[in-house]
Design an enzyme around this catalytic site. Sequence first.
Site, PDB file in Angstrom:
ATOM      1  N   CYS A  52      40.597 -29.186  59.223  1.00 20.41           N
ATOM      2  CA  CYS A  52      41.920 -28.842  58.684  1.00 20.41           C
ATOM      3  C   CYS A  52      43.052 -29.480  59.485  1.00 20.41           C
ATOM      4  CB  CYS A  52      42.108 -27.335  58.561  1.00 20.41           C
ATOM      5  SG  CYS A  52      41.966 -26.407  60.090  1.00 20.41           S
TER       6      CYS A  52
ATOM      7  N   ASP B 241      48.192 -27.294  51.747  1.00 18.95           N
ATOM      8  CA  ASP B 241      47.029 -26.662  52.369  1.00 18.95           C
ATOM      9  C   ASP B 241      45.764 -27.318  51.822  1.00 18.95           C
ATOM     10  OD1 ASP B 241      44.960 -24.987  53.224  1.00 18.95           O
ATOM     11  OD2 ASP B 241      46.071 -23.148  52.807  1.00 18.95           O
TER      12      ASP B 241
ATOM     13  N   HIS C  14      43.708 -21.622  60.797  1.00 18.00           N
ATOM     14  CA  HIS C  14      43.674 -22.727  59.844  1.00 18.00           C
ATOM     15  C   HIS C  14      45.000 -23.488  59.910  1.00 18.00           C
ATOM     16  CE1 HIS C  14      42.826 -24.926  56.178  1.00 18.00           C
ATOM     17  NE2 HIS C  14      43.926 -24.458  55.621  1.00 18.00           N
TER      18      HIS C  14
END
Length: 184
Positions: free
Chosen positions: A16, A132, A117
Amino acid sequence: MSEGEVFHEKQRLELCAIHALNNVLQERVFTKDTADDICKRLAPQCVVNPHRSMLGTGNYDVNVIMAALQSRGLAAVWWDKRRSVQCLCVEKVQGFILNVPSRVSLGIVYLPLRRRHWLAVRQVNGPFYNLDSKLKNPVCIGGEAELRTFLSEQLSQDVSEMLLVVQREVEEDGTWLNSDDPRK
């Protein structure tokens, strides 16, 4: 990328941080290999590198993100959550990288665990987008007022953090913050 398109890398492994970097830059610049090289530079003598997962699946820390941005002539400014996002000079910020709590799932089953995250937010052709990597597609946030509401909501979570992605000179002169902020 043609005009009107928004670059959006989707989540794989624990990458991520890489996806957030590429999404905020709106192009594929960083890979797992480049992030691993940064980790080696940050901790050359370590057998177990403290800046990534021991399993080699990613999970890079903020130091990797900051070094990656520096390699592109950019800086990451840590946002003090005690400030209101109204103090932010949005025009001087290239993008935002947030670190938020995220639920852990195995397929469709969610585990009672929370992990950290990284996600990116950026303006593309007018509106701001939530980029995202866990989303199927970028989500349009809207204009500056909607952006401030979105960022306030994200930062209201106890463990959420935000980095401002800015040009180095913007970091140095502090113009990412409105000049009428008394805490500048």
